[in-house]
Design an enzyme around this catalytic site. Structure first.
Site, PDB file in Angstrom:
ATOM      1  N   ARG A   1      12.439  -6.095   5.477  1.00  0.00           N
ATOM      2  CA  ARG A   1      12.336  -4.624   5.370  1.00  0.00           C
ATOM      3  C   ARG A   1      13.192  -3.912   6.424  1.00  0.00           C
ATOM      4  O   ARG A   1      13.029  -4.107   7.609  1.00  0.00           O
ATOM      5  CB  ARG A   1      10.875  -4.182   5.539  1.00  0.00           C
ATOM      6  CG  ARG A   1      10.751  -2.664   5.658  1.00  0.00           C
ATOM      7  CD  ARG A   1       9.359  -2.155   5.472  1.00  0.00           C
ATOM      8  NE  ARG A   1       8.423  -2.614   6.470  1.00  0.00           N
ATOM      9  CZ  ARG A   1       7.129  -2.331   6.433  1.00  0.00           C
ATOM     10  NH1 ARG A   1       6.631  -1.608   5.451  1.00  0.00           N
ATOM     11  NH2 ARG A   1       6.327  -2.786   7.374  1.00  0.00           N
TER      12      ARG A   1
ATOM     13  N   ARG B   1      11.144  -1.662  11.655  1.00  0.00           N
ATOM     14  CA  ARG B   1       9.930  -1.266  12.361  1.00  0.00           C
ATOM     15  C   ARG B   1       9.690  -2.265  13.483  1.00  0.00           C
ATOM     16  O   ARG B   1       9.815  -3.461  13.280  1.00  0.00           O
ATOM     17  CB  ARG B   1       8.746  -1.270  11.382  1.00  0.00           C
ATOM     18  CG  ARG B   1       8.495   0.097  10.797  1.00  0.00           C
ATOM     19  CD  ARG B   1       7.445   0.101   9.717  1.00  0.00           C
ATOM     20  NE  ARG B   1       6.154  -0.452  10.088  1.00  0.00           N
ATOM     21  CZ  ARG B   1       5.077  -0.404   9.295  1.00  0.00           C
ATOM     22  NH1 ARG B   1       5.156   0.203   8.115  1.00  0.00           N
ATOM     23  NH2 ARG B   1       3.933  -0.927   9.676  1.00  0.00           N
TER      24      ARG B   1
ATOM     25  N   ARG C   1      -0.699  -8.870  13.331  1.00  0.00           N
ATOM     26  CA  ARG C   1      -1.237  -7.882  12.376  1.00  0.00           C
ATOM     27  C   ARG C   1      -2.067  -8.588  11.302  1.00  0.00           C
ATOM     28  O   ARG C   1      -3.099  -8.082  10.881  1.00  0.00           O
ATOM     29  CB  ARG C   1      -0.085  -7.088  11.727  1.00  0.00           C
ATOM     30  CG  ARG C   1       0.546  -6.075  12.693  1.00  0.00           C
ATOM     31  CD  ARG C   1       1.926  -5.636  12.232  1.00  0.00           C
ATOM     32  NE  ARG C   1       1.916  -4.875  10.998  1.00  0.00           N
ATOM     33  CZ  ARG C   1       2.999  -4.678  10.246  1.00  0.00           C
ATOM     34  NH1 ARG C   1       4.162  -5.190  10.602  1.00  0.00           N
ATOM     35  NH2 ARG C   1       2.922  -3.960   9.149  1.00  0.00           N
TER      36      ARG C   1
ATOM     37  N   LYS D   1       0.830  -1.216   0.000  1.00  0.00           N
ATOM     38  CA  LYS D   1       0.000   0.000   0.000  1.00  0.00           C
ATOM     39  C   LYS D   1       0.859   1.259   0.000  1.00  0.00           C
ATOM     40  O   LYS D   1       0.645   2.185  -0.779  1.00  0.00           O
ATOM     41  CB  LYS D   1      -0.947   0.018   1.226  1.00  0.00           C
ATOM     42  CG  LYS D   1      -1.864  -1.176   1.332  1.00  0.00           C
ATOM     43  CD  LYS D   1      -2.790  -1.093   2.537  1.00  0.00           C
ATOM     44  CE  LYS D   1      -2.108  -1.098   3.891  1.00  0.00           C
ATOM     45  NZ  LYS D   1      -1.387  -2.363   4.201  1.00  0.00           N
TER      46      LYS D   1
ATOM     47  N   ARG E   1      -9.897   1.025   8.521  1.00  0.00           N
ATOM     48  CA  ARG E   1      -9.489  -0.343   8.846  1.00  0.00           C
ATOM     49  C   ARG E   1     -10.555  -1.072   9.648  1.00  0.00           C
ATOM     50  O   ARG E   1     -10.345  -2.226  10.025  1.00  0.00           O
ATOM     51  CB  ARG E   1      -8.222  -0.279   9.712  1.00  0.00           C
ATOM     52  CG  ARG E   1      -6.938  -0.588   8.961  1.00  0.00           C
ATOM     53  CD  ARG E   1      -5.823  -0.271   9.914  1.00  0.00           C
ATOM     54  NE  ARG E   1      -4.668  -1.068   9.766  1.00  0.00           N
ATOM     55  CZ  ARG E   1      -3.567  -0.648   9.127  1.00  0.00           C
ATOM     56  NH1 ARG E   1      -3.542   0.512   8.530  1.00  0.00           N
ATOM     57  NH2 ARG E   1      -2.513  -1.414   9.102  1.00  0.00           N
TER      58      ARG E   1
END
Ligand code: AP5
Ligand code: MG
Length: 213
Positions: free
Chosen positions: A128, A160, A171, A14, A89
């Site tokens: 990431r 992160r 998540r 996204k 969300r």
């Protein structure tokens, strides 16, 4: 005014595609995740309220998010439109957005669903790394990946907190339970467009432009 909503599990691309589309179209990229991470970094009241939820991979309460988005829209009233990345969300957030837009005679133009499987999400998020100074994102495969410093400003790369594998699983579960129902919400409103987000970023961007025609 064009209002585009980006839906999809964590790691579905996204943010990557919203940045690209914003550059291409001039629409304002509004990422609630980025706004919340900045608030946490700044130590603001919003950051204090959001921090624990984010670390656990849970959703920050709806009332906070709706207020945050309302404020952002008010700050950008002359914008040609918005790309909402990671908002709404939950169904109450989708209803909140609908009401905000309705007050100005507007509605969601398109809701893009980025479809990707859980194995790919885990692969992407465990690879990431990002630069805390300039925000550049790096993909580092393996525990001893060769990149440890930002190529632009030599800052040490960080991860992160919510990309920890256990938090990623949470998540994904939160997406299934609380966010997935929104797919049907926008399907019923005839604005949902589904994209195969498992392709390369270039291919996904092409599919995105096609879906927005
Ligand atoms: P948020 O920041 O929105 O995170 P997320 O939706 O869980 O997902 P990501 O940002 O990790 O993934 P993305 O889909 O943007 O993918 P990206 O382009 O980065 O939310 C974080 C937290 O904030 C939430 O858990 C919650 O606590 C809170 N929050 C935020 N909004 C909220 C709301 N509305 N309500 C309540 N709480 C809220 O790509 C991921 C990686 O994959 C990158 O490394 C990228 O380079 C790579 N990649 C991208 N595309 C491809 C591709 N096509 N092929 C291969 N690799 C790719
Ligand atoms: Mg993102």
């Amino acid at each position: 005014m064009k209002i585009i909503v980006f839906l999809g599990p964590p790691g579905s691309g996204k943010g990557t595609q919203a940045a690209r589309l914003s550059q291409h179209s001039g629409l304002v990229h509004l990422s609630t995740g980025d706004l919340l991470r900045t608030a946490v970094k700044d130590g603001s009241d919003l950051g204090h309220a959001a921090d624990g939820f984010m670390k656990r991979g849970e959703l920050v309460p709806d009332v906070i998010l709706i207020g945050l988005v309302e404020h952002q829209i008010a700050q950008n009233l002359s914008a040609a439109g918005f790309i909402f990345d990671g908002f709404p969300r939950t169904i109450p957030q989708a209803d909140g957005l609908k009401q905000m837009l309705k007050r100005n005679g507007r509605s969601v133009s398109a809701a893009i669903l980025f479809k990707v499987d859980s194995e790919e999400v885990v692969r992407r998020l465990s690879a990431r790394w990002s630069c805390p100074a300039c925000g550049a994102i790096y993909t580092v495969i393996g525990d001893n990946g060769s990149i440890s410093m930002c190529e632009k400003d030599s800052s040490a790369l960080t991860r992160r907190h919510d990309d920890d594998p256990a938090v990623v699983q949470n998540r994904l579960a939160v997406y299934e339970e609380q966010t997935k129902p929104i797919e049907n919400y926008y399907r019923v409103e005839s604005v949902l467009r589904e994209i195969d987000a498992q392709q390369t970023p270039e291919e996904v961007f092409k599919a995105l432009l096609q879906a927005l025609l």
